[in-house]
Design an enzyme around this catalytic site. Structure first.
Site, PDB file in Angstrom:
ATOM      1  N   ARG B  56       0.802  -1.217   0.000  1.00  0.00           N
ATOM      2  CA  ARG B  56       0.000   0.000   0.000  1.00  0.00           C
ATOM      3  C   ARG B  56       0.840   1.274   0.000  1.00  0.00           C
ATOM      4  O   ARG B  56       0.523   2.198  -0.729  1.00  0.00           O
ATOM      5  CB  ARG B  56      -1.012  -0.005   1.131  1.00  0.00           C
ATOM      6  CG  ARG B  56      -0.419  -0.261   2.492  1.00  0.00           C
ATOM      7  CD  ARG B  56      -1.527  -0.457   3.486  1.00  0.00           C
ATOM      8  NE  ARG B  56      -2.206  -1.732   3.268  1.00  0.00           N
ATOM      9  CZ  ARG B  56      -3.501  -1.921   3.437  1.00  0.00           C
ATOM     10  NH1 ARG B  56      -4.266  -0.930   3.810  1.00  0.00           N
ATOM     11  NH2 ARG B  56      -4.028  -3.091   3.244  1.00  0.00           N
ATOM     12  N   THR B  57       1.898   1.322   0.784  1.00  0.00           N
ATOM     13  CA  THR B  57       2.700   2.544   0.790  1.00  0.00           C
ATOM     14  C   THR B  57       3.350   2.757  -0.572  1.00  0.00           C
ATOM     15  O   THR B  57       3.362   3.853  -1.106  1.00  0.00           O
ATOM     16  CB  THR B  57       3.768   2.503   1.897  1.00  0.00           C
ATOM     17  OG1 THR B  57       3.122   2.284   3.149  1.00  0.00           O
ATOM     18  CG2 THR B  57       4.541   3.803   1.970  1.00  0.00           C
ATOM     19  N   LYS B  84      23.960  -5.483   3.948  1.00  0.00           N
ATOM     20  CA  LYS B  84      25.272  -4.949   4.280  1.00  0.00           C
ATOM     21  C   LYS B  84      25.432  -3.522   3.767  1.00  0.00           C
ATOM     22  O   LYS B  84      25.006  -3.188   2.676  1.00  0.00           O
ATOM     23  CB  LYS B  84      26.358  -5.835   3.660  1.00  0.00           C
ATOM     24  CG  LYS B  84      26.408  -7.180   4.352  1.00  0.00           C
ATOM     25  CD  LYS B  84      27.370  -8.104   3.649  1.00  0.00           C
ATOM     26  CE  LYS B  84      27.306  -9.484   4.251  1.00  0.00           C
ATOM     27  NZ  LYS B  84      27.822 -10.500   3.332  1.00  0.00           N
ATOM     28  N   ARG B 106      12.276   2.671   1.665  1.00  0.00           N
ATOM     29  CA  ARG B 106      11.826   1.919   2.838  1.00  0.00           C
ATOM     30  C   ARG B 106      12.864   0.853   3.121  1.00  0.00           C
ATOM     31  O   ARG B 106      13.332   0.165   2.206  1.00  0.00           O
ATOM     32  CB  ARG B 106      10.481   1.267   2.584  1.00  0.00           C
ATOM     33  CG  ARG B 106      10.167   0.235   3.669  1.00  0.00           C
ATOM     34  CD  ARG B 106       8.754  -0.196   3.654  1.00  0.00           C
ATOM     35  NE  ARG B 106       7.878   0.866   4.118  1.00  0.00           N
ATOM     36  CZ  ARG B 106       6.602   0.661   4.442  1.00  0.00           C
ATOM     37  NH1 ARG B 106       6.066  -0.541   4.313  1.00  0.00           N
ATOM     38  NH2 ARG B 106       5.870   1.652   4.873  1.00  0.00           N
ATOM     39  N   HIS B 134       8.114   6.984  10.051  1.00  0.00           N
ATOM     40  CA  HIS B 134       7.334   6.862   8.824  1.00  0.00           C
ATOM     41  C   HIS B 134       6.592   8.190   8.668  1.00  0.00           C
ATOM     42  O   HIS B 134       5.392   8.277   8.894  1.00  0.00           O
ATOM     43  CB  HIS B 134       6.364   5.675   8.964  1.00  0.00           C
ATOM     44  CG  HIS B 134       5.661   5.288   7.696  1.00  0.00           C
ATOM     45  ND1 HIS B 134       5.822   5.976   6.503  1.00  0.00           N
ATOM     46  CD2 HIS B 134       4.787   4.282   7.436  1.00  0.00           C
ATOM     47  CE1 HIS B 134       5.073   5.394   5.582  1.00  0.00           C
ATOM     48  NE2 HIS B 134       4.438   4.381   6.112  1.00  0.00           N
TER      49      HIS B 134
END
Lengths: 178, 306
Positions: B56-57, B84, B106, B134
């Site tokens: 959704r985001t 890493k 994200r 967020h």
């Protein structure tokens, strides 16, 4: 240094004349709608609509248009302006749309306004009414209705103050600082 | 607002937040038009760099970006493949070489958006970094609250559930306090911080905590971030901290119920509350689009490269 160009009475007469000219040119108020450009144009549009109502006893629809998202200088501006309301609560397709702005300068705002309008529909014609035409066009755009032509130097500023924003109606020319 | 990145709500003052919300309110009108696209960011390129699964985001950002006429590239990375620092660095240097303008990122680790902002000449928008922040979720929640309550001054807002794993809780707490609202945390002791952040009241009892609140923000129980037992069973959790009709009745009559989604019905929220008259959950989704458009628009001013 500021010089007064128009006072309250002058502005009132201009609104009255432009209202008459709009009706004359379009042969009556039928099919006309007014769209004011944020911010100054919105107040002027409301006043012209009010005047048309008293002259013709007919109300013409009035909308407001914010052009921020259509400007051609967005990528050059450091600080993007708040996007104000665009409120056109009627279909403009097939209508005679009169765009209304306070000051006509480079013509770039009007270009942006026409692009924005096209995203709302396909008007039969678009006309332009301005309170002040100060020259220095950068695009092939001219107004159909002009309150007053004011020759200016490019560095000078025109300041339009309206009572809807809490001022006494007036227009001033702010001279460039030497 | 002359800002290049949106990484934490701490960067935004009250006036900045209201400016973003004002523009978002205008974008909501754009989203109702026949032609929902505006040319504001024509020629700009956005990379959506998602190291964590998100539907959704990511979709919300992608639609917002397209509505502003940007070119959108989705760079989806399987959550396990890159952890890493060095490979993250290489990835972003590659993306930088494409000549993009925005990176929406994200990641499961705190601080990745900062890292990118430091090493890449682009605008960075944090779409969630681990359990840290967020910010666009906090902004869309603020818009939703403002639409219902008018202002924030003195509002009582309860954030309920899995607080310690929640970046939504942290960003909301910071943003709401900046705006003048009072924040409460409600949840089991295992899911609350050991000490309340300044200005926040904490409640272990949901009945006690919901008394007189104007806004309830439910959080998703995040099984994927829990590597040990924080409560016996989900049924047990619902029994003690789930938002039911009876518990909702403890809040003000006109309280609104919010949830960032996806919802676990029957765990943190009862179905009849999730679908009830006080829920504004789908409005949050629409507001998410408008707020993300607004953030992109306000971050995209020219010549502010630090």
């Amino acid at each position: 240094m500021a010089k007064e160009l128009l006072n309250r009475k002058d502005i009132e007469r201009i609104i009255s004349r432009i209202a008459h000219e709009i009706i004359e040119k379009n042969k009556g108020p039928e099919g006309i709608c007014l769209v004011g450009i944020q911010r100054g144009g919105v107040h002027l549009a409301a006043r012209i609509a009010e005047k048309i109502k008293t002259i013709e006893s007919a109300s013409v629809p009035v909308g407001s248009l914010d052009i921020s998202l259509y400007r051609d200088d967005l990528s050059l501006r450091k600080d993007h302006p708040v996007v104000r309301k665009t409120d056109i609560p009627f279909d403009i397709s097939g209508k005679k749309v009169v765009l209304i702005d306070d000051v006509l300068f480079t013509g770039r705002s009007i270009r942006a306004a026409m692009d924005a309008l096209m995203d709302y529909g396909r008007p039969a014609v678009i006309q332009l009414a301005v309170l002040i035409d100060r020259g220095h066009r950068e695009l092939p755009i001219r107004a159909d209705y002009v309150g007053k032509n004011i020759p200016t130097a490019k560095k000078e500023k025109i300041d339009v103050q309206l009572q809807e924003d809490g001022f006494e109606d007036n227009v001033q020319l702010i001279k460039a600082k030497e | 607002m002359t800002r290049k990145h949106l990484i934490t709500m701490r960067d935004l003052g009250k006036a900045d937040i209201h400016q973003i919300l004002d523009t978002a309110a205008s974008f909501k009108d754009v989203l109702k038009r026949d032609i929902k696209k505006v040319p504001a960011l024509r020629g700009k390129t956005v990379v959506n760099l998602f190291y964590e699964p998100s539907t959704r985001t990511r979709t919300s950002f992608e639609i917002a970006e397209k509505r502003l006429s940007t070119d959108v590239v989705n760079f989806a990375v399987a959550s396990s493949s890159v952890t890493k620092g060095e490979s993250l660095f290489d990835t972003i240097k590659n993306i930088e070489a494409y000549g993009v303008d925005f990176v929406v990122v994200r990641h499961s680790s705190t601080g990745v958006p900062n890292f990118i902002a430091e090493h890449m000449d682009v605008s960075v928008i944090n779409a969630g970094d681990g359990i840290n922040e967020h910010p666009t979720q906090a902004l869309l929640d603020a818009l939703t609250i403002r639409e219902h309550k008018g202002s924030f001054e003195g509002l009582e807002v309860a954030i309920v559930g899995d607080i310690i794993h929640s970046r939504v809780a942290r960003s909301n707490m910071i943003g709401l306090q900046t705006l003048g609202a009072k924040v409460r945390y409600i949840g089991p002791p295992t899911l609350l911080p050991p000490q309340a952040p300044p200005g926040v009241k904490m409640y272990y009892s949901i009945e006690e905590g919901l008394k007189g609140v104007d806004v309830i923000i439910m959080l998703r129980i995040q099984m994927e971030r829990m590597n040990k037992s924080f409560f016996p069973t989900t049924a047990d959790y619902f029994c003690h901290w789930g938002l039911t009709k009876d518990r909702l009745a403890m809040a003000k009559k006109d309280a609104i119920v919010m949830h960032p989604g996806p919802m676990n019905r029957g765990i943190e929220i009862a179905s009849d509350v999730a679908d009830g008259p006080q829920n504004v959950i789908l409005q949050q989704v629409t507001n998410g689009l408008a707020v993300r458009m607004s953030v992109l628009y306000h971050l995209s001013g020219g010549e502010h490269h630090a």
